[in-house]
Write a protein that holds these residues in place. Structure first.
Motif, PDB file in Angstrom:
ATOM      1  N   ASP A   1      11.691   7.869 -26.604  1.00 43.09           N
ATOM      2  CA  ASP A   1      10.735   7.694 -25.511  1.00 43.09           C
ATOM      3  C   ASP A   1       9.314   7.948 -26.006  1.00 43.09           C
ATOM      4  O   ASP A   1       8.382   7.209 -25.655  1.00 43.09           O
ATOM      5  N   ALA A   2       9.156   8.984 -26.827  1.00 40.91           N
ATOM      6  CA  ALA A   2       7.837   9.276 -27.399  1.00 40.91           C
ATOM      7  C   ALA A   2       7.365   8.112 -28.258  1.00 40.91           C
ATOM      8  O   ALA A   2       6.187   7.738 -28.222  1.00 40.91           O
ATOM      9  N   GLU A   3       8.275   7.503 -29.003  1.00 42.81           N
ATOM     10  CA  GLU A   3       7.909   6.365 -29.844  1.00 42.81           C
ATOM     11  C   GLU A   3       7.499   5.161 -29.003  1.00 42.81           C
ATOM     12  O   GLU A   3       6.593   4.419 -29.377  1.00 42.81           O
TER      13      GLU A   3
ATOM     14  N   LEU B   1      -0.629   8.513 -25.387  1.00 41.46           N
ATOM     15  CA  LEU B   1      -0.612   9.496 -26.467  1.00 41.46           C
ATOM     16  C   LEU B   1      -0.310  10.898 -25.940  1.00 41.46           C
ATOM     17  O   LEU B   1       0.460  11.644 -26.551  1.00 41.46           O
ATOM     18  N   GLU B   2      -0.894  11.250 -24.795  1.00 44.13           N
ATOM     19  CA  GLU B   2      -0.611  12.552 -24.182  1.00 44.13           C
ATOM     20  C   GLU B   2       0.867  12.654 -23.799  1.00 44.13           C
ATOM     21  O   GLU B   2       1.499  13.697 -23.997  1.00 44.13           O
ATOM     22  N   THR B   3       1.401  11.592 -23.257  1.00 49.19           N
ATOM     23  CA  THR B   3       2.799  11.592 -22.833  1.00 49.19           C
ATOM     24  C   THR B   3       3.729  11.664 -24.040  1.00 49.19           C
ATOM     25  O   THR B   3       4.727  12.395 -24.012  1.00 49.19           O
ATOM     26  N   ALA B   4       3.396  10.947 -25.103  1.00 48.41           N
ATOM     27  CA  ALA B   4       4.210  11.016 -26.322  1.00 48.41           C
ATOM     28  C   ALA B   4       4.255  12.449 -26.831  1.00 48.41           C
ATOM     29  O   ALA B   4       5.319  12.953 -27.216  1.00 48.41           O
ATOM     30  N   HIS B   5       3.121  13.117 -26.824  1.00 49.83           N
ATOM     31  CA  HIS B   5       3.066  14.512 -27.266  1.00 49.83           C
ATOM     32  C   HIS B   5       3.940  15.393 -26.374  1.00 49.83           C
ATOM     33  O   HIS B   5       4.678  16.244 -26.872  1.00 49.83           O
ATOM     34  N   ALA B   6       3.883  15.185 -25.079  1.00 51.77           N
ATOM     35  CA  ALA B   6       4.709  15.967 -24.151  1.00 51.77           C
ATOM     36  C   ALA B   6       6.187  15.694 -24.399  1.00 51.77           C
ATOM     37  O   ALA B   6       7.004  16.626 -24.382  1.00 51.77           O
TER      38      ALA B   6
ATOM     39  N   CYS C   1       3.104  -2.136 -22.480  1.00 54.16           N
ATOM     40  CA  CYS C   1       2.889  -1.332 -21.275  1.00 54.16           C
ATOM     41  C   CYS C   1       4.113  -1.379 -20.363  1.00 54.16           C
ATOM     42  O   CYS C   1       4.511  -0.356 -19.797  1.00 54.16           O
ATOM     43  N   THR C   2       4.703  -2.546 -20.237  1.00 53.69           N
ATOM     44  CA  THR C   2       5.892  -2.684 -19.400  1.00 53.69           C
ATOM     45  C   THR C   2       7.038  -1.841 -19.946  1.00 53.69           C
ATOM     46  O   THR C   2       7.709  -1.125 -19.199  1.00 53.69           O
ATOM     47  N   GLU C   3       7.260  -1.903 -21.244  1.00 55.37           N
ATOM     48  CA  GLU C   3       8.326  -1.118 -21.862  1.00 55.37           C
ATOM     49  C   GLU C   3       8.052   0.383 -21.723  1.00 55.37           C
ATOM     50  O   GLU C   3       8.948   1.166 -21.406  1.00 55.37           O
ATOM     51  N   CYS C   4       6.826   0.779 -21.936  1.00 54.98           N
ATOM     52  CA  CYS C   4       6.474   2.191 -21.820  1.00 54.98           C
ATOM     53  C   CYS C   4       6.659   2.674 -20.382  1.00 54.98           C
ATOM     54  O   CYS C   4       7.170   3.771 -20.146  1.00 54.98           O
ATOM     55  N   ALA C   5       6.266   1.873 -19.422  1.00 48.47           N
ATOM     56  CA  ALA C   5       6.446   2.241 -18.012  1.00 48.47           C
ATOM     57  C   ALA C   5       7.922   2.417 -17.691  1.00 48.47           C
ATOM     58  O   ALA C   5       8.313   3.374 -17.009  1.00 48.47           O
ATOM     59  N   ARG C   6       8.758   1.537 -18.216  1.00 40.68           N
ATOM     60  CA  ARG C   6      10.197   1.633 -17.989  1.00 40.68           C
ATOM     61  C   ARG C   6      10.757   2.921 -18.580  1.00 40.68           C
ATOM     62  O   ARG C   6      11.475   3.672 -17.921  1.00 40.68           O
TER      63      ARG C   6
END
Length: 123
Positions: free
Chosen positions: A104-106, A89-94, A23-28
């Motif tokens: 970033d999607a990964e 998942l929604e953000t990865a798709h975007a 979560c921390t990495e994704c937020a970054r």
């Protein structure tokens, strides 16, 4: 406490920590991506920016919840982690729709996987 129970507690804490790290990495990553899009981006890129900001906020909140020393109820954790997984998942798709944002999607998908793995322990 038996050895089996202790192993289950250790696995729960390890998966909880792994989810918080993801979560921390994704937020970054989402914050950086939203910053790259910028406020003056064309109108068609603004939804990507908004998704990135939302994802960063949800991931940050999820990380903070998982990092709290106080024992959270499993229901509270489940709802937050499920929400985080869905937003990631929604953000990865975007991100998939824009050039140059594959990494970033990964990161978003990796966070969603960590959330899924952690949710498996809560069921």
């Amino acid at each position: 406490m038996s050895v089996t129970e202790l192993q289950e507690v250790v696995r729960f804490l390890e998966d909880r920590f792994a989810c918080a790290q993801a979560c921390t990495e994704c937020a970054r990553v989402c914050s950086l991506r939203a910053g790259l899009v910028g406020l003056d981006a064309p109108g068609d890129r603004q939804p990507v920016r908004r998704k990135g900001l939302l994802c960063a906020e949800v991931c940050d909140a999820t990380c903070r919840l998982l990092a709290e020393q106080v024992t959270q109820s499993e229901d509270v954790m489940r709802v937050q982690v499920e929400w985080c997984r869905a937003v990631c998942l929604e953000t990865a798709h975007a991100f998939d729709l824009g050039p140059g944002s594959e990494r970033d999607a990964e990161a978003c998908r990796a966070c969603a996987r960590a959330c899924t793995e952690f949710l498996a322990l809560l069921r």
